[in-house]
Design a protein around this motif. Structure first.
Motif, PDB file in Angstrom:
ATOM      1  N   THR A  41       0.800  -1.231   0.000  1.00 28.90           N
ATOM      2  CA  THR A  41       0.000   0.000   0.000  1.00 28.90           C
ATOM      3  C   THR A  41       0.831   1.277   0.000  1.00 28.90           C
ATOM      4  O   THR A  41       0.294   2.357  -0.270  1.00 28.90           O
ATOM      5  CB  THR A  41      -0.926   0.035   1.233  1.00 28.90           C
ATOM      6  OG1 THR A  41      -0.128  -0.131   2.425  1.00 28.90           O
ATOM      7  CG2 THR A  41      -1.963  -1.075   1.174  1.00 28.90           C
ATOM      8  N   GLU A  42       2.126   1.173   0.311  1.00 30.44           N
ATOM      9  CA  GLU A  42       2.929   2.382   0.535  1.00 30.44           C
ATOM     10  C   GLU A  42       2.928   3.332  -0.661  1.00 30.44           C
ATOM     11  O   GLU A  42       2.836   4.548  -0.498  1.00 30.44           O
ATOM     12  CB  GLU A  42       4.380   2.017   0.882  1.00 30.44           C
ATOM     13  CG  GLU A  42       4.544   1.267   2.187  1.00 30.44           C
ATOM     14  CD  GLU A  42       4.446  -0.232   2.013  1.00 30.44           C
ATOM     15  OE1 GLU A  42       4.855  -0.953   2.928  1.00 30.44           O
ATOM     16  OE2 GLU A  42       3.963  -0.688   0.944  1.00 30.44           O
ATOM     17  N   GLU A  43       3.056   2.797  -1.860  1.00 32.66           N
ATOM     18  CA  GLU A  43       3.182   3.649  -3.044  1.00 32.66           C
ATOM     19  C   GLU A  43       1.856   4.215  -3.534  1.00 32.66           C
ATOM     20  O   GLU A  43       1.827   5.066  -4.423  1.00 32.66           O
ATOM     21  CB  GLU A  43       3.849   2.858  -4.174  1.00 32.66           C
ATOM     22  CG  GLU A  43       5.275   2.434  -3.869  1.00 32.66           C
ATOM     23  CD  GLU A  43       5.875   1.580  -4.973  1.00 32.66           C
ATOM     24  OE1 GLU A  43       7.036   1.815  -5.318  1.00 32.66           O
ATOM     25  OE2 GLU A  43       5.171   0.692  -5.490  1.00 32.66           O
ATOM     26  N   LEU A  44       0.756   3.758  -2.956  1.00 36.57           N
ATOM     27  CA  LEU A  44      -0.554   4.174  -3.454  1.00 36.57           C
ATOM     28  C   LEU A  44      -0.948   5.589  -3.034  1.00 36.57           C
ATOM     29  O   LEU A  44      -1.846   6.182  -3.640  1.00 36.57           O
ATOM     30  CB  LEU A  44      -1.629   3.184  -2.983  1.00 36.57           C
ATOM     31  CG  LEU A  44      -1.571   1.789  -3.599  1.00 36.57           C
ATOM     32  CD1 LEU A  44      -2.561   0.859  -2.894  1.00 36.57           C
ATOM     33  CD2 LEU A  44      -1.880   1.848  -5.091  1.00 36.57           C
ATOM     34  N   ASN A  45      -0.317   6.118  -1.982  1.00 41.32           N
ATOM     35  CA  ASN A  45      -0.665   7.462  -1.486  1.00 41.32           C
ATOM     36  C   ASN A  45      -2.147   7.512  -1.113  1.00 41.32           C
ATOM     37  O   ASN A  45      -2.900   8.413  -1.512  1.00 41.32           O
ATOM     38  CB  ASN A  45      -0.341   8.517  -2.548  1.00 41.32           C
ATOM     39  CG  ASN A  45      -0.218   9.916  -1.961  1.00 41.32           C
ATOM     40  OD1 ASN A  45       0.017  10.077  -0.757  1.00 41.32           O
ATOM     41  ND2 ASN A  45      -0.379  10.924  -2.797  1.00 41.32           N
TER      42      ASN A  45
END
Length: 457
Positions: free
Chosen positions: A271-275
């Motif tokens: 989920t980190e890159e999803l903003n």
């Protein structure tokens, strides 16, 4: 900005069929995948591991064949041949998915990372995409615990170990969940010495004690060693290239060395890159996206499916998630994941087929229960085929006589479990199964005897 009706982020077991159905329904759809089409199942999970596990079983059977006077020499196994076979199966599955997506009308495919820039907008390859419906199916990856020194040694994960080019002389596994059990037995059968480290008092903490103990015994008989109540405090690389782990066990410090270290300590949602905060999507304490019973997130028009939403991390659950969402959106139904029966298998040999509540879960929920148990040495098919490892177990509601759950540790355990799952779905009582006519001789036939054990309760 490119405007779509629907955008799917992640081409896993929910994302691919959902994108195709949305496009087929007349919605202009985009699917975005930053890595490999097919997700974990096709590339790092079910497809490659079960292919390699099948080879390990053949090696095991070839050794057992000597007991029946059949000559064999499993020592000639070549790991490169195993991984080549695995790669062929994976490539066939992945290329089939890619072809089907490319041929789907009204579906655009992006090989990129997606990041929210607003409530219904994403940045992909430097351009903006927008849609009223957005579906997140980004899955999960192996978790790496913050153990001092771990980042400085060449550890393996459930992904990287599938491409190993040598059979480990001594494989040390950190964790004792389903992945650890499957890969531990597999490499023991390939010829590795295997040691499993577990912080709890026993492996497979989610399973009933008798089931976990039976699995442990089976693996120990294949020279897998278990060290429990262990905390790993430090990891380092020795001059000879071996990995050394410093442990504390029951207050005593110990050291163990291995040629290879497999970290199998759970999985972390991608989920980190999803903003997500920009879109108003809430996550839980471990990073999983929070959803309701219809798989809707806290943001209107955004859904989360599969492992990323923190539900049971199984391929078939991810696929079922897509069915629920697709039918609710396309067919205007009102389906929910509430009270969904969850079956799963652990593909050790024998395999564990599980469905519904375990004994300890049923007691925790306050049910008055009966428990049926039958060791495999009482199963005719097991005796006839020379494999009596394992047990059959079912948890019964004492008042309604309905099956609440089952654990089948047996050859074809998943298939027998599925019989009980259908009975649960159909409201069939244990007495009806006890008195049913099953084909002889099959493993499922022993459901008669399993439930006959309750006659004297």
């Amino acid at each position: 900005m490119k405007i779509y009706d629907a955008i799917v982020i992640g081409a896993g077991q929910a994302g691919v069929p959902l994108a195709k159905k949305l496009a087929a329904s007349g919605r202009r759809t985009a699917i975005i995948e930053k890595r490999l089409m097919g997700g974990t199942c096709v590339n790092d999970g079910c497809t490659p591991t079960k292919t390699m596990i099948a080879v390990a079983r053949l090696s095991y059977l070839s050794r057992r064949a000597q007991q029946f006077g059949i000559p064999s020499d499993p020592s000639q196994l070549r790991i490169s041949t195993v991984t080549d076979k695995k790669n062929q199966v994976v490539e066939r599955s992945r290329s089939g998915i890619e072809k089907s997506l490319d041929e789907t009308k009204d579906l655009d495919v992006f090989h990129a990372t997606a990041s929210f820039t607003g409530a219904n907008t994403l940045r992909v390859n430097g351009e903006e995409l927008s849609a009223g419906l957005i579906f997140i199916n980004t899955g999960a990856r192996p978790s790496i615990p913050p153990i001092p020194g771990l980042a400085d040694v060449p550890y393996l994960t459930s992904t990287t170990i599938l491409d190993i080019d040598t059979i480990p002389a001594h494989l040390v596994i950190l964790g004792s969940g389903y992945i650890a059990m499957e890969l531990g037995q597999m490499f023991a059968r390939f010829g590795s010495r295997v040691t499993v480290l577990e912080r709890n008092a026993a492996p497979l903490e989610k399973e009933d004690d008798d089931v976990a103990a039976a699995i442990r015994q089976i693996l120990e008989e294949e020279n897998v060693t278990f060290l429990t109540n262990v905390a790993v405090t430090k990891v380092s690389r020795k001059l000879d290239g071996e990995t050394e782990l410093t442990l504390t066990q029951n207050g005593e410090e110990k050291r163990i060395t291995g040629s290879h270290l497999l970290v199998a300590a759970g999985r972390t949602p991608n989920t980190e890159e999803l903003n997500l905060s920009v879109a108003g999507v809430k996550t839980g304490p471990h990073g999983h996206i929070e959803v309701n019973d219809r798989l809707e997130t806290s943001a209107r028009g955004i859904y989360a499916l599969g492992d990323v939403n923190g539900g049971p991390a199984f391929t078939h659950i991810s696929y079922n998630d897509h069915l629920i969402v697709a039918r609710n959106i396309i067919d205007r139904q009102h389906l929910s994941i509430k009270d969904r029966i969850t079956p799963y298998c652990m593909f050790t040999d024998p395999e564990l087929g599980r469905v519904g509540l375990s004994e300890k879960e049923a007691l925790k929920k306050g049910y008055r229960i009966k428990v049926a148990r039958l060791p495999l040495n009482k199963v005719a098919r097991g005796v006839e085929t020379g494999d009596t490892r394992g047990l059959m177990k079912a948890v019964i509601d004492a008042e309604t006589k309905q099956i609440l759950g089952a654990a089948i540790l047996s050859v074809s355990g998943g298939e027998v479990m599925s019989v009980l799952q259908m009975a649960m779905m159909g409201g069939i009582t244990y007495e009806q199964l006890r008195d049913n006519v099953f084909a002889h001789p099959t493993f499922s036939e022993s459901l008669n005897n399993l439930f006959f054990t309750l006659d004297n309760d």
